[in-house]
Design an enzyme around this catalytic site. Structure first.
Site, PDB file in Angstrom:
ATOM      1  N   ASP A 139      -5.104   1.324  -0.671  1.00 26.55           N
ATOM      2  CA  ASP A 139      -6.256   0.691  -1.290  1.00 26.55           C
ATOM      3  C   ASP A 139      -6.950  -0.378  -0.468  1.00 26.55           C
ATOM      4  O   ASP A 139      -8.170  -0.350  -0.311  1.00 26.55           O
ATOM      5  CB  ASP A 139      -5.850   0.050  -2.624  1.00 26.55           C
ATOM      6  CG  ASP A 139      -5.157   1.020  -3.559  1.00 26.55           C
ATOM      7  OD1 ASP A 139      -4.817   2.134  -3.136  1.00 26.55           O
ATOM      8  OD2 ASP A 139      -4.943   0.660  -4.722  1.00 26.55           O
TER       9      ASP A 139
ATOM     10  N   GLU B 128       7.970  -2.338  -3.997  1.00 25.85           N
ATOM     11  CA  GLU B 128       6.835  -1.488  -3.675  1.00 25.85           C
ATOM     12  C   GLU B 128       6.605  -1.388  -2.166  1.00 25.85           C
ATOM     13  O   GLU B 128       6.348  -0.316  -1.628  1.00 25.85           O
ATOM     14  CB  GLU B 128       5.592  -2.053  -4.364  1.00 25.85           C
ATOM     15  CG  GLU B 128       4.346  -1.229  -4.261  1.00 25.85           C
ATOM     16  CD  GLU B 128       3.188  -1.862  -5.044  1.00 25.85           C
ATOM     17  OE1 GLU B 128       2.115  -1.223  -5.095  1.00 25.85           O
ATOM     18  OE2 GLU B 128       3.336  -2.972  -5.600  1.00 25.85           O
TER      19      GLU B 128
END
Length: 417
Positions: free
Chosen positions: A160, A384
């Site tokens: 992103d 993550e």
């Protein structure tokens, strides 16, 4: 205290089953409470190590939300949850189940083939094949410009906030965005997330799609953001070749996915950055290249694309850190080791890179990448992503795809994928 590998195996399985919401997994509680496209594909790979039926069910549920156009959306809103923004009302796609209006990297064929090699369930693979083919056709028709794979939103890339997108993001008009309340910074440290200016641009692109009824031709040809993505370029080449191999296995005609792979590979010169000596993101509206090499370029071997100059650059980039492939070159001014996709290392990307290294017979590099990724998880847990220099765990905790990568690849007990 560092956990043993056997204990990590058990905890990883517990994370996958704990994040299971009934036929689909969420990436993690709170931060990401819905089903995400490529997250689910990696979750399925993880499930295949201990529950083959559940692995195929994950993919079945993902494709149950496929649009008539063939697109598989990047978020599927199976249940209501106001802890995430932007939710289904903001996207306004009108689909059932509710979903976002963009997609994510098409890794499903790559991972479905690996899952089939592990589980041997040809009938489940046969049921998925036409859906994966339709998905690849959608990428060809609505995200490729003369064979160059593009994204119409940074979120569509899966990476992103990567500096790859800075040239295109700089030209996005945010004047009509207005006020909104983010939810992500309530779950994790804001210094690890995209800044407000970036979020304003993300929303402006979403609003454009919504205002034009998610008209794909309009979005592709007139939308505010269109950038070539080297990662998706390489992923699509490999995914189409894997889909052709699946077609042959099933007795189907492999010529179409093979032709799609050839067309995308033939377009690679369009994203070659002579200055950086690497394949790079490129603004398709202005022709401007990204200013640095990202981990997207490291997926070249996944596609069977060898380039000595680029590999030398990537090797130097890897040697500048301690753990895994950083998402951005540490020598670049834009490098930030803990901010979302602007420098951290991601076990999920490391695993995809490793599939390419393995396919190319680069066993020494694959072993190094596996070792460094395993060390991150042993020391930091199932987060993550990680600081590639000191290994600090970042982002969401008890993360599905990190647990899946451990089980399918990074764990010494993973065996052959």
């Amino acid at each position: 205290m560092t956990m043993t590998d056997d204990a990590l195996d058990a905890d990883a399985r517990a994370i996958l089953t704990g994040n299971d919401k009934g036929g689909y997994t969420i990436p993690t509680e709170g931060l990401y409470p819905f089903q995400w496209n490529w997250d689910s594909a990696f979750a399925a790979w993880g499930f295949s190590t201990f529950d083959a039926d559940r692995a195929w069910t994950e993919l079945d549920t993902l494709f149950s939300a496929q649009w008539d156009t063939g697109m598989v959306p990047h978020i599927i809103f199976h249940k209501e949850d106001d802890g995430y923004f932007p939710g289904p009302d903001v996207w306004g796609t009108g689909t059932t189940p509710a979903s976002s209006g963009i997609s994510q990297p098409p890794v499903t064929a790559i991972l479905a083939r690996l899952i089939h090699e592990r589980t041997g369930d040809t009938e489940r693979l046969r049921a998925l094949y036409p859906h994966m083919l339709a998905f690849h056709r959608w990428w060809r028709d609505w995200r490729c410009v003369n064979g160059v794979a593009c994204v119409t939103h940074p979120w569509e890339s899966g990476r992103d906030n990567c500096p790859d997108w800075d040239p295109g993001m700089a030209n996005v008009d945010t004047s009509g965005v207005g006020d909104y309340q983010r939810r992500d910074t309530g779950h994790v440290d804001a210094s690890m997330r995209p800044g407000k200016e970036d979020y304003d641009r993300y929303l402006a692109i979403v609003y454009y799609g919504r205002e034009h009824g998610w008209d794909q031709a309009k979005i592709l040809h007139e939308g505010p953001f269109l950038m070539a993505d080297p990662a998706i370029q390489f992923i699509l080449i490999r995914a189409n070749r894997d889909l052709a191999a699946i077609a042959e296995l099933l007795g189907e005609d492999p010529s179409e996915p093979r032709a799609m792979a050839d067309e995308i590979e033939a377009a690679l010169p369009e994203i070659w950055n002579e200055e950086l000596q690497a394949y790079c993101a490129r603004d398709m509206k202005t022709g401007e290249f990204a200013k640095a090499i990202s981990s997207g370029a490291a997926l070249g071997l996944l596609a069977g694309v060898e380039n000595a100059a680029m590999e030398q650059k990537l090797g130097a980039m890897w040697d500048r850190v301690t753990y895994g492939i950083p998402s951005n070159d540490p020598a670049a001014d834009s490098f930030d080791p803990r901010r979302y996709w602007r420098g951290p290392t991601w076990p999920v990307v490391n695993a995809l890179i490793a599939v390419g290294l393995s396919s190319a017979g680069r066993t020494t590099e694959e072993a190094r990448l596996r070792r460094e990724t395993a060390e991150l998880i042993r020391n930091g847990g199932f987060f993550e992503y990680f600081d590639p220099i000191d290994g600090t765990a970042c982002g969401g905790d008890r993360f599905t795809w990190t647990a899946a990568i451990w089980l399918a690849w990074a764990s010494p007990n993973a065996g052959e994928a």
